[in-house]
Scaffold this motif. Structure first.
Motif, PDB file in Angstrom:
ATOM      1  N   SER A   8      -4.131   5.620  15.526  1.00 25.88           N
ATOM      2  CA  SER A   8      -3.126   6.807  15.360  1.00 25.88           C
ATOM      3  C   SER A   8      -1.880   6.985  16.142  1.00 25.88           C
ATOM      4  CB  SER A   8      -4.215   8.139  15.059  1.00 25.88           C
ATOM      5  OG  SER A   8      -4.994   7.850  13.910  1.00 25.88           O
ATOM      6  N   ALA A   9      -2.393   6.753  17.603  1.00 21.77           N
ATOM      7  CA  ALA A   9      -1.469   7.011  18.562  1.00 21.77           C
ATOM      8  C   ALA A   9      -0.325   5.970  18.501  1.00 21.77           C
ATOM      9  CB  ALA A   9      -2.142   7.089  19.905  1.00 21.77           C
ATOM     10  N   ILE A  10      -0.806   4.862  18.124  1.00 20.00           N
ATOM     11  CA  ILE A  10       0.162   3.791  17.893  1.00 20.00           C
ATOM     12  C   ILE A  10       1.262   4.100  16.718  1.00 20.00           C
ATOM     13  CG2 ILE A  10       0.460   1.292  17.690  1.00 20.00           C
ATOM     14  CD1 ILE A  10      -2.301   0.449  18.922  1.00 20.00           C
ATOM     15  N   VAL A  11       0.762   4.452  15.720  1.00 17.00           N
ATOM     16  CA  VAL A  11       1.538   4.530  14.707  1.00 17.00           C
ATOM     17  C   VAL A  11       2.585   5.658  14.940  1.00 17.00           C
ATOM     18  CG1 VAL A  11       1.510   5.396  12.393  1.00 17.00           C
ATOM     19  CG2 VAL A  11      -0.069   3.637  12.986  1.00 17.00           C
ATOM     20  N   HIS A  60      -3.057   6.335   7.577  1.00 18.36           N
ATOM     21  CA  HIS A  60      -1.964   6.471   8.365  1.00 18.36           C
ATOM     22  C   HIS A  60      -0.940   6.829   7.396  1.00 18.36           C
ATOM     23  CE1 HIS A  60      -3.668   4.611  12.118  1.00 18.36           C
ATOM     24  NE2 HIS A  60      -3.946   3.532  11.111  1.00 18.36           N
ATOM     25  N   LEU A  61      -0.463   6.107   6.252  1.00 16.48           N
ATOM     26  CA  LEU A  61       0.337   6.759   5.421  1.00 16.48           C
ATOM     27  C   LEU A  61       0.155   8.122   4.883  1.00 16.48           C
ATOM     28  CD1 LEU A  61       0.783   3.642   3.294  1.00 16.48           C
ATOM     29  CD2 LEU A  61       2.001   4.275   5.307  1.00 16.48           C
ATOM     30  N   ASP A  62      -0.947   8.827   4.576  1.00 13.04           N
ATOM     31  CA  ASP A  62      -1.152  10.032   4.305  1.00 13.04           C
ATOM     32  C   ASP A  62      -0.946  11.039   5.342  1.00 13.04           C
ATOM     33  OD1 ASP A  62      -1.987   8.940   1.686  1.00 13.04           O
ATOM     34  OD2 ASP A  62      -4.080   9.215   2.231  1.00 13.04           O
ATOM     35  N   ARG A  63      -1.172  10.447   6.648  1.00 15.45           N
ATOM     36  CA  ARG A  63      -0.862  11.366   7.561  1.00 15.45           C
ATOM     37  C   ARG A  63       0.442  11.559   7.983  1.00 15.45           C
ATOM     38  NH1 ARG A  63      -0.710  10.544  12.800  1.00 15.45           N
ATOM     39  NH2 ARG A  63      -1.454   8.198  12.393  1.00 15.45           N
ATOM     40  N   LEU A  64       1.237  10.533   7.975  1.00 19.18           N
ATOM     41  CA  LEU A  64       2.706  10.395   8.136  1.00 19.18           C
ATOM     42  C   LEU A  64       3.160  11.303   6.823  1.00 19.18           C
ATOM     43  CD1 LEU A  64       3.310   6.789   9.051  1.00 19.18           C
ATOM     44  CD2 LEU A  64       3.203   8.737  10.611  1.00 19.18           C
ATOM     45  N   THR A  65       2.823  11.041   5.819  1.00 16.68           N
ATOM     46  CA  THR A  65       3.560  11.712   4.657  1.00 16.68           C
ATOM     47  C   THR A  65       3.445  13.370   4.561  1.00 16.68           C
ATOM     48  OG1 THR A  65       3.118   9.996   3.013  1.00 16.68           O
ATOM     49  CG2 THR A  65       3.572  11.913   2.045  1.00 16.68           C
ATOM     50  N   ALA A  66       2.140  13.654   5.169  1.00 18.62           N
ATOM     51  CA  ALA A  66       1.761  15.011   5.332  1.00 18.62           C
ATOM     52  C   ALA A  66       2.767  15.827   6.385  1.00 18.62           C
ATOM     53  CB  ALA A  66       0.427  15.302   5.691  1.00 18.62           C
ATOM     54  N   GLU A  84     -13.816  -7.426   7.358  1.00 20.21           N
ATOM     55  CA  GLU A  84     -13.716  -6.163   6.672  1.00 20.21           C
ATOM     56  C   GLU A  84     -13.707  -6.413   5.209  1.00 20.21           C
ATOM     57  OE1 GLU A  84     -10.368  -3.444   8.095  1.00 20.21           O
ATOM     58  OE2 GLU A  84      -9.144  -5.490   7.879  1.00 20.21           O
ATOM     59  N   THR A  85     -13.915  -5.435   4.363  1.00 20.13           N
ATOM     60  CA  THR A  85     -13.822  -5.379   3.030  1.00 20.13           C
ATOM     61  C   THR A  85     -12.338  -5.360   2.548  1.00 20.13           C
ATOM     62  OG1 THR A  85     -14.278  -3.199   2.445  1.00 20.13           O
ATOM     63  CG2 THR A  85     -16.102  -4.813   2.601  1.00 20.13           C
ATOM     64  N   ALA A  86     -11.964  -5.449   1.298  1.00 18.80           N
ATOM     65  CA  ALA A  86     -10.688  -5.114   1.042  1.00 18.80           C
ATOM     66  C   ALA A  86     -10.466  -3.649   1.002  1.00 18.80           C
ATOM     67  CB  ALA A  86     -10.135  -5.723  -0.308  1.00 18.80           C
ATOM     68  N   ASP A  87     -11.495  -2.975   0.540  1.00 15.78           N
ATOM     69  CA  ASP A  87     -11.332  -1.489   0.410  1.00 15.78           C
ATOM     70  C   ASP A  87     -11.077  -1.003   1.971  1.00 15.78           C
ATOM     71  OD1 ASP A  87     -11.520  -1.404  -2.303  1.00 15.78           O
ATOM     72  OD2 ASP A  87     -13.799  -0.986  -2.383  1.00 15.78           O
ATOM     73  N   GLN A  88     -11.836  -1.475   2.787  1.00 15.94           N
ATOM     74  CA  GLN A  88     -11.725  -0.897   4.141  1.00 15.94           C
ATOM     75  C   GLN A  88     -10.556  -1.233   4.679  1.00 15.94           C
ATOM     76  OE1 GLN A  88     -15.184  -3.046   5.784  1.00 15.94           O
ATOM     77  NE2 GLN A  88     -16.496  -1.281   5.972  1.00 15.94           N
ATOM     78  N   ALA A  89      -9.886  -2.351   4.568  1.00 11.83           N
ATOM     79  CA  ALA A  89      -8.438  -2.721   5.024  1.00 11.83           C
ATOM     80  C   ALA A  89      -7.346  -1.790   3.978  1.00 11.83           C
ATOM     81  CB  ALA A  89      -8.262  -4.251   4.685  1.00 11.83           C
ATOM     82  N   ARG A  90      -7.773  -1.539   3.017  1.00 12.32           N
ATOM     83  CA  ARG A  90      -6.688  -0.483   2.306  1.00 12.32           C
ATOM     84  C   ARG A  90      -6.700   0.823   2.857  1.00 12.32           C
ATOM     85  NH1 ARG A  90      -8.485  -1.451  -2.155  1.00 12.32           N
ATOM     86  NH2 ARG A  90      -7.305  -3.590  -2.381  1.00 12.32           N
ATOM     87  N   ALA A  91      -8.056   1.165   3.356  1.00 11.06           N
ATOM     88  CA  ALA A  91      -8.232   2.645   3.671  1.00 11.06           C
ATOM     89  C   ALA A  91      -7.832   2.808   5.085  1.00 11.06           C
ATOM     90  CB  ALA A  91      -9.812   2.906   3.632  1.00 11.06           C
ATOM     91  N   VAL A 141       0.877  -1.187  -0.033  1.00  9.92           N
ATOM     92  CA  VAL A 141       0.194  -0.029  -0.018  1.00  9.92           C
ATOM     93  C   VAL A 141       0.798   1.165  -0.010  1.00  9.92           C
ATOM     94  CG1 VAL A 141      -1.822   1.122   1.153  1.00  9.92           C
ATOM     95  CG2 VAL A 141      -1.851  -1.187   1.227  1.00  9.92           C
ATOM     96  N   THR A 142       0.660   2.112  -0.900  1.00 14.23           N
ATOM     97  CA  THR A 142       1.239   3.419  -0.883  1.00 14.23           C
ATOM     98  C   THR A 142       0.480   4.440  -0.570  1.00 14.23           C
ATOM     99  OG1 THR A 142       1.037   3.636  -3.323  1.00 14.23           O
ATOM    100  CG2 THR A 142       2.634   2.530  -2.677  1.00 14.23           C
ATOM    101  N   PRO A 143       1.107   5.759  -0.044  1.00 13.24           N
ATOM    102  CA  PRO A 143       0.227   6.944   0.322  1.00 13.24           C
ATOM    103  C   PRO A 143      -0.322   7.453  -1.036  1.00 13.24           C
ATOM    104  CG  PRO A 143       2.718   7.113   1.028  1.00 13.24           C
ATOM    105  CD  PRO A 143       2.554   5.934   0.253  1.00 13.24           C
ATOM    106  N   SER A 144      -1.467   8.283  -0.643  1.00 20.56           N
ATOM    107  CA  SER A 144      -2.350   8.804  -1.834  1.00 20.56           C
ATOM    108  C   SER A 144      -1.566   9.808  -2.320  1.00 20.56           C
ATOM    109  CB  SER A 144      -3.823   9.295  -1.223  1.00 20.56           C
ATOM    110  OG  SER A 144      -4.499   8.115  -0.450  1.00 20.56           O
ATOM    111  N   PHE A 145      -0.597  10.487  -1.862  1.00 22.55           N
ATOM    112  CA  PHE A 145       0.035  11.497  -2.426  1.00 22.55           C
ATOM    113  C   PHE A 145       1.429  11.695  -1.882  1.00 22.55           C
ATOM    114  CE2 PHE A 145      -1.578  13.125   1.544  1.00 22.55           C
ATOM    115  CZ  PHE A 145      -0.613  13.822   1.927  1.00 22.55           C
TER     116      PHE A 145
END
Length: 514
Positions: free
Chosen positions: A430-433, A478-484, A466-473, A400-404
């Motif tokens: 989020s706190a764990i990440v 987390h990746l998007d928040r970290l990248t930001a 959960e669905t595959a989309d929910q797992a990916r989301a 999985v990669t960040p959205s941006f």
């Protein structure tokens, strides 16, 4: 793997919707055990032979089997809540009708209608509980396991008590309790979204063209043949009252629940699915042969039936896991295909056992049941390679990669071992990440965010949490928040079938994470 600090939330702090469905699950799991203590009294009161009484199992299970082919199609059209409500209503009506009839043929016919409601209910109950749970699916799974254990253990006890008053008591008891569950479901369970695509009614039959699924399904058919032979005929040689039979099958039910929930996962983790099933099927064959040989000694039959509960609890859980491991199709389709075969075996067994007992003696059906348990071993062995391969691929990952990726974002390049944070979809993730990100920064290590997309298996039920989309989301957020914040990280989604320990094994089996 990180864990949040502080007191864990209680799994029993759930919305009213979860409690409503859990109560219905308790009554549903009571189903078979509730009726078992009244079988001899039923035959005596209605002047029916054991082979005639056995048909109330056959009609119930065969209709359930055929209905399993269509429940996915019905649920995809109506949604999970409506399907659940219809199933509950059908059970209420036909359980009450079974209590009002004065003939064995009437009970057999009404049990068939009950089987239709049962198929609609069991196909959706676990999914509704997981979808309605708060604070993640873990608490819902524990609650479902509790409902299973309570229903299996209390069902025979309640059946014995009500059956001691009248053979009609268990039927009316189910009708009243399921009516309460129906009202609670209507009042507290919210409407759930329909699946994105409609399931074809012939999809389960098409799925059986896959060798692994067909092999595990035939094994389940043979296992259920032996299981329902014992359940349908063991009460007769015990020569006990309805109350005493209720106590015997309560002991049996306690072992089924305990070994299904607590023992089976541990044995699987240590020895693997197939080896445990081989030993377990052999054990069941021996126990059934003991019943056949000691059919004239009630004490032998009583002890053997109670002991069989341990083997049955293990087999129910691991057979379902084996099916889900080898299945190449969606979980609902695999469950329907598997349910069709196993219920067909359970439905035919009492009918054939009755014919054999009438033509020979009561020991012959039990010897045949022992033979079906043993025959299931080479059937399982024929698919051993497929099952072993499926277990080996548990933990396969999807990157999985960040959205941006903002300009100037640093690349995650380092020779240091990665910091791995495995998180679920809960409010403390989020706190764990963030804590893991600080560790990665301080040690100069790359950061990897991992999420396990889990299939929960509880006795004979399985559902994707959960669905595959929910797992990916869950990972992408987390990746998007970290990248930001200028923190480089990569992500993976792993797959796991079973309990939380299975999720841990999925992490260990992933080569990049060790």
């Amino acid at each position: 793997m990180s864990a949040p600090r502080g007191k864990a939330a209680s799994p029993f702090r759930q919305p009213k919707a979860v409690w409503a469905v859990a109560f219905a699950c308790v009554i549903s799991f009571m189903g078979i055990g509730l009726v078992d203590p009244i079988l001899p009294a039923l035959g005596k009161s209605l002047h029916a032979s054991p082979s005639q009484v056995s048909l109330l199992f056959s009609s119930y299970l065969i209709v359930t089997a055929v209905a399993m082919l269509f429940v996915g199609w019905v649920s995809s059209h109506l949604g999970a809540k409506r399907t659940l409500v219809i199933g509950l209503a059908v059970i209420v009506v036909f359980a009450a009708l079974a209590g009002t009839t004065n003939s064995i043929n009437g009970i057999v016919g009404f049990r068939a209608g009950w089987g239709l409601g049962n198929a609609l209910f069991i196909a959706t109950s676990l999914a509704v509980i997981v979808a309605s749970a708060s604070g993640g699916f873990g608490g819902a799974i524990i609650l479902y396991e509790t409902a299973l254990g309570l229903g299996i253990a209390v069902g025979p006890l309640l059946g014995g008590e009500l059956g001691g008053i009248s053979w009609r008591g268990p039927f009316f008891g189910v009708a009243v309790l399921m009516a309460v569950a129906l009202v609670a479901t209507l009042a507290f369970v919210p409407s759930l979204p329909k699946p994105k695509h409609v399931v074809s009614p012939i999809a389960p039959l098409k799925a059986l063209r896959h060798r692994g699924l067909l092999t595990m399904g035939i094994m389940a058919l043979l296992y259920n043949w032996g299981f329902f032979t014992m359940l349908g005929y063991a009460p007769y040689p015990m020569e006990l009252s309805a109350h005493e039979l209720g106590l015997v099958f309560t002991g049996w039910g306690l072992l089924v629940a305990a070994f299904s929930v607590f023992v089976a996962p541990r044995l699987q983790a240590r020895y693997g699915t197939a080896p445990v099933l081989y030993a377990n099927l052999l054990g069941l064959g021996i126990v059934m042969a003991v019943i056949a040989a000691g059919v004239g000694t009630p004490t032998v039959v009583i002890v053997a039936v109670i002991v069989s509960g341990a083997f049955i609890g293990i087999n129910n859980t691991l057979t379902t896991q084996a099916v889900m491991l080898v299945s190449p199709v969606e979980r609902p389709v695999a469950s329907s295909a598997y349910g069709f075969l196993r219920f067909i075996g359970g439905g035919l067994a009492p009918f054939v056992a009755g014919k054999l007992a009438d033509a020979t003696d009561l020991s012959v059906p039990f010897y045949l049941g022992a033979a079906t348990f043993l025959l299931a071993i080479p059937v399982l062995a024929s698919g051993h390679g497929l099952l072993r391969k499926a277990e080996a691929h548990t933990g396969d990952s999807e990157p999985v990669t960040p959205s941006f990726t903002p300009v100037g974002s640093p690349a995650a390049t380092s020779d240091a071992p990665p910091v791995i944070v495995a998180v679920g979809a809960h409010d403390r993730a989020s706190a764990i990440v963030d804590a893991a990100a600080r560790v990665a920064r301080d040690t100069g290590s790359p950061l990897e965010v991992v999420h396990v997309q889990q299939t929960a298996v509880i006795e004979e039920q399985a559902v994707d949490t959960e669905t595959a989309d929910q797992a990916r989301a869950a990972v992408t957020a987390h990746l998007d928040r970290l990248t930001a914040h200028g923190i480089a990280a990569t992500g993976q989604i792993l797959t796991g079938v079973g309990d939380h320990a299975a999720a841990g094994r999925a992490l260990v089996l992933q080569p990049r994470l060790v």
